[in-house]
Motif scaffolding. Structure first.
Motif, PDB file in Angstrom:
ATOM      1  N   CYS A  62     -13.794   6.665   6.519  1.00 17.05           N
ATOM      2  CA  CYS A  62     -13.965   5.209   6.451  1.00 17.05           C
ATOM      3  C   CYS A  62     -12.492   4.555   6.684  1.00 17.05           C
ATOM      4  O   CYS A  62     -11.535   4.980   6.166  1.00 17.05           O
ATOM      5  CB  CYS A  62     -14.518   5.102   4.850  1.00 17.05           C
ATOM      6  SG  CYS A  62     -14.502   3.241   4.609  1.00 17.05           S
ATOM      7  N   CYS A  65     -10.759  -0.503   4.540  1.00 17.60           N
ATOM      8  CA  CYS A  65      -9.905  -1.341   3.729  1.00 17.60           C
ATOM      9  C   CYS A  65      -8.340  -0.491   4.308  1.00 17.60           C
ATOM     10  O   CYS A  65      -8.308   0.357   4.796  1.00 17.60           O
ATOM     11  CB  CYS A  65      -9.862  -1.490   2.517  1.00 17.60           C
ATOM     12  SG  CYS A  65      -9.475   0.046   1.519  1.00 17.60           S
ATOM     13  N   HIS A  68      -6.786   3.428   3.792  1.00 15.76           N
ATOM     14  CA  HIS A  68      -7.127   4.360   4.701  1.00 15.76           C
ATOM     15  C   HIS A  68      -5.957   4.790   5.271  1.00 15.76           C
ATOM     16  O   HIS A  68      -5.541   5.751   5.842  1.00 15.76           O
ATOM     17  CB  HIS A  68      -8.250   4.296   5.562  1.00 15.76           C
ATOM     18  CG  HIS A  68      -7.729   3.387   7.007  1.00 15.76           C
ATOM     19  ND1 HIS A  68      -7.735   2.077   7.104  1.00 15.76           N
ATOM     20  CD2 HIS A  68      -7.229   3.884   8.117  1.00 15.76           C
ATOM     21  CE1 HIS A  68      -7.141   1.612   8.028  1.00 15.76           C
ATOM     22  NE2 HIS A  68      -6.817   2.730   8.736  1.00 15.76           N
ATOM     23  N   VAL A  74     -10.191  11.114   2.080  1.00 12.04           N
ATOM     24  CA  VAL A  74     -11.120  10.282   1.065  1.00 12.04           C
ATOM     25  C   VAL A  74     -11.831  11.326  -0.021  1.00 12.04           C
ATOM     26  O   VAL A  74     -11.995  12.288  -0.043  1.00 12.04           O
ATOM     27  CB  VAL A  74     -12.423   9.983   1.993  1.00 12.04           C
ATOM     28  CG1 VAL A  74     -13.493   9.265   0.811  1.00 12.04           C
ATOM     29  CG2 VAL A  74     -12.111   8.850   2.506  1.00 12.04           C
ATOM     30  N   VAL A 131     -12.317   3.315  -6.171  1.00 12.34           N
ATOM     31  CA  VAL A 131     -12.060   3.248  -4.955  1.00 12.34           C
ATOM     32  C   VAL A 131     -11.862   4.672  -4.371  1.00 12.34           C
ATOM     33  O   VAL A 131     -11.220   5.423  -5.293  1.00 12.34           O
ATOM     34  CB  VAL A 131     -10.755   2.370  -4.511  1.00 12.34           C
ATOM     35  CG1 VAL A 131     -11.007   1.038  -4.662  1.00 12.34           C
ATOM     36  CG2 VAL A 131      -9.710   2.982  -5.253  1.00 12.34           C
ATOM     37  N   LYS A 132     -11.989   5.170  -3.224  1.00 10.95           N
ATOM     38  CA  LYS A 132     -12.005   6.530  -2.863  1.00 10.95           C
ATOM     39  C   LYS A 132     -10.736   6.908  -2.152  1.00 10.95           C
ATOM     40  O   LYS A 132     -10.409   8.149  -1.849  1.00 10.95           O
ATOM     41  CB  LYS A 132     -13.131   6.779  -1.882  1.00 10.95           C
ATOM     42  CG  LYS A 132     -14.433   6.227  -2.236  1.00 10.95           C
ATOM     43  CD  LYS A 132     -14.908   6.719  -3.717  1.00 10.95           C
ATOM     44  CE  LYS A 132     -16.055   5.824  -3.996  1.00 10.95           C
ATOM     45  NZ  LYS A 132     -16.469   5.891  -5.483  1.00 10.95           N
ATOM     46  N   CYS A 133      -9.601   6.159  -1.982  1.00  7.92           N
ATOM     47  CA  CYS A 133      -8.459   6.512  -1.320  1.00  7.92           C
ATOM     48  C   CYS A 133      -7.399   5.987  -2.091  1.00  7.92           C
ATOM     49  O   CYS A 133      -7.347   5.062  -2.918  1.00  7.92           O
ATOM     50  CB  CYS A 133      -8.276   5.665  -0.009  1.00  7.92           C
ATOM     51  SG  CYS A 133      -9.794   6.233   1.168  1.00  7.92           S
ATOM     52  N   GLU A 145      -9.760  -4.492  -1.727  1.00  5.48           N
ATOM     53  CA  GLU A 145     -10.077  -3.094  -1.609  1.00  5.48           C
ATOM     54  C   GLU A 145     -11.159  -2.652  -2.466  1.00  5.48           C
ATOM     55  O   GLU A 145     -12.206  -1.641  -1.963  1.00  5.48           O
ATOM     56  CB  GLU A 145      -8.860  -2.284  -2.015  1.00  5.48           C
ATOM     57  CG  GLU A 145      -7.487  -2.648  -1.179  1.00  5.48           C
ATOM     58  CD  GLU A 145      -6.124  -2.036  -1.767  1.00  5.48           C
ATOM     59  OE1 GLU A 145      -5.417  -2.352  -0.922  1.00  5.48           O
ATOM     60  OE2 GLU A 145      -6.042  -1.700  -2.934  1.00  5.48           O
ATOM     61  N   CYS A 149     -14.730  -1.159  -0.914  1.00  3.90           N
ATOM     62  CA  CYS A 149     -15.339   0.287  -1.515  1.00  3.90           C
ATOM     63  C   CYS A 149     -16.508   0.083  -2.258  1.00  3.90           C
ATOM     64  O   CYS A 149     -17.223   1.045  -2.290  1.00  3.90           O
ATOM     65  CB  CYS A 149     -14.299   0.923  -2.077  1.00  3.90           C
ATOM     66  SG  CYS A 149     -14.163   2.801  -1.897  1.00  3.90           S
ATOM     67  N   ILE A 152     -20.039   1.889  -1.399  1.00  2.00           N
ATOM     68  CA  ILE A 152     -20.045   3.239  -1.553  1.00  2.00           C
ATOM     69  C   ILE A 152     -20.250   3.706  -2.858  1.00  2.00           C
ATOM     70  O   ILE A 152     -21.192   4.629  -3.177  1.00  2.00           O
ATOM     71  CB  ILE A 152     -18.655   3.922  -0.904  1.00  2.00           C
ATOM     72  CG1 ILE A 152     -18.324   3.602   0.387  1.00  2.00           C
ATOM     73  CG2 ILE A 152     -18.716   5.356  -1.133  1.00  2.00           C
ATOM     74  CD1 ILE A 152     -17.069   4.043   1.070  1.00  2.00           C
TER      75      ILE A 152
END
Ligand code: SF4
Length: 231
Positions: A62, A65, A68, A74, A131-133, A145, A149, A152
């Motif tokens: 992904c 935003c 990354h 991730v 958020v995943k990052c 951000e 996310c 997801i």
């Protein structure tokens, strides 16, 4: 009742995210199973796991935003796809970014001890972040951000269908509950996300700096235990 194939679900998530981006959506109300992705009844263990896995695969590259740019990977989330209890944290830190697993390191170890004190194991719950990052220098995620996310997160919760959510810290609680209230005013009682009770409590990293908060967290965990029938 017929169910959509897992690949159809993943495509639906991907199309949904892209559709929102094209619309310029910067904020999305978070409600579980509100995006046409209610897919697994409790008990469908293998299909829940498969759908989460395929969702993870669909977002592993992904770039929705700026986060990354600085991530190693991730950090999707880990645990039991059929968990009754889901912990939601803020964002991956350094250790999580390296390992790809949510809540490792000192704060993660404290969370593990909290889970064990509830007569559960990490393998019985699911742990993820808003958020995943990893944000640079472990700063708080920015509103855009979080918004990027959010689909997801929403799809994850639609897959998981937890009975209870525990929001860890101010940021997770505010993001889930769409409020600007401080965690000290939110914790100690359940709030609703759709029909799912959400218990905000202090973040384990906060407890490492402020151990006097552990008593309050334990009181919050006891309330969760009662809802889950663990006490
Ligand atoms: Fe995509 Fe979320 Fe990572 Fe941003 S934080 S790049 S939206 S996975």
């Amino acid at each position: 009742m017929s169910r959509a194939a897992p690949t159809d679900i993943v495509m639906a998530v991907r199309d949904y995210v892209h559709y929102l981006q094209q619309l310029g959506v910067t904020e999305l109300p978070l409600r579980i199973a509100d995006c046409g992705l209610r897919i697994a009844e409790k008990g469908g263990t293998s299909s829940s796991a498969l759908r989460l896995q395929q969702l993870a695969e669909s977002v592993h590259d992904c770039q929705n935003c700026r986060l990354h740019q600085g991530r190693t990977q991730v950090v999707f989330g880990t645990g039991n796809p059929d968990a009754d209890l889901v912990f939601v944290g803020e964002a991956p830190g350094h250790d999580e970014d390296i390992t790809g697993e949510a809540f490792v390191g000192a704060a993660g170890q404290l969370l593990t001890r909290i889970i064990q004190a509830m007569d559960l194991t990490r393998e019985q719950v699911y742990i993820l972040n808003v958020v995943k990052c990893r944000p640079p220098n472990n700063r708080n995620p920015l509103p855009d951000e979080v918004a990027a996310c959010r689909p997801i997160l929403q799809a994850q919760l639609a897959c998981l269908q937890p009975r209870v959510i525990c929001a860890l810290g101010t940021f997770a609680a505010q993001a889930l509950l769409q409020t600007e209230e401080r965690i000290s005013r939110l914790r100690g009682r359940f709030h609703n996300l759709g029909d799912v009770p959400v218990m905000p409590t202090y973040h384990p990293a906060y407890l490492l700096r402020n151990p006097q908060g552990k008593r309050a967290v334990w009181e919050d965990m006891q309330q969760i235990q009662r809802v889950l029938g663990l006490r």
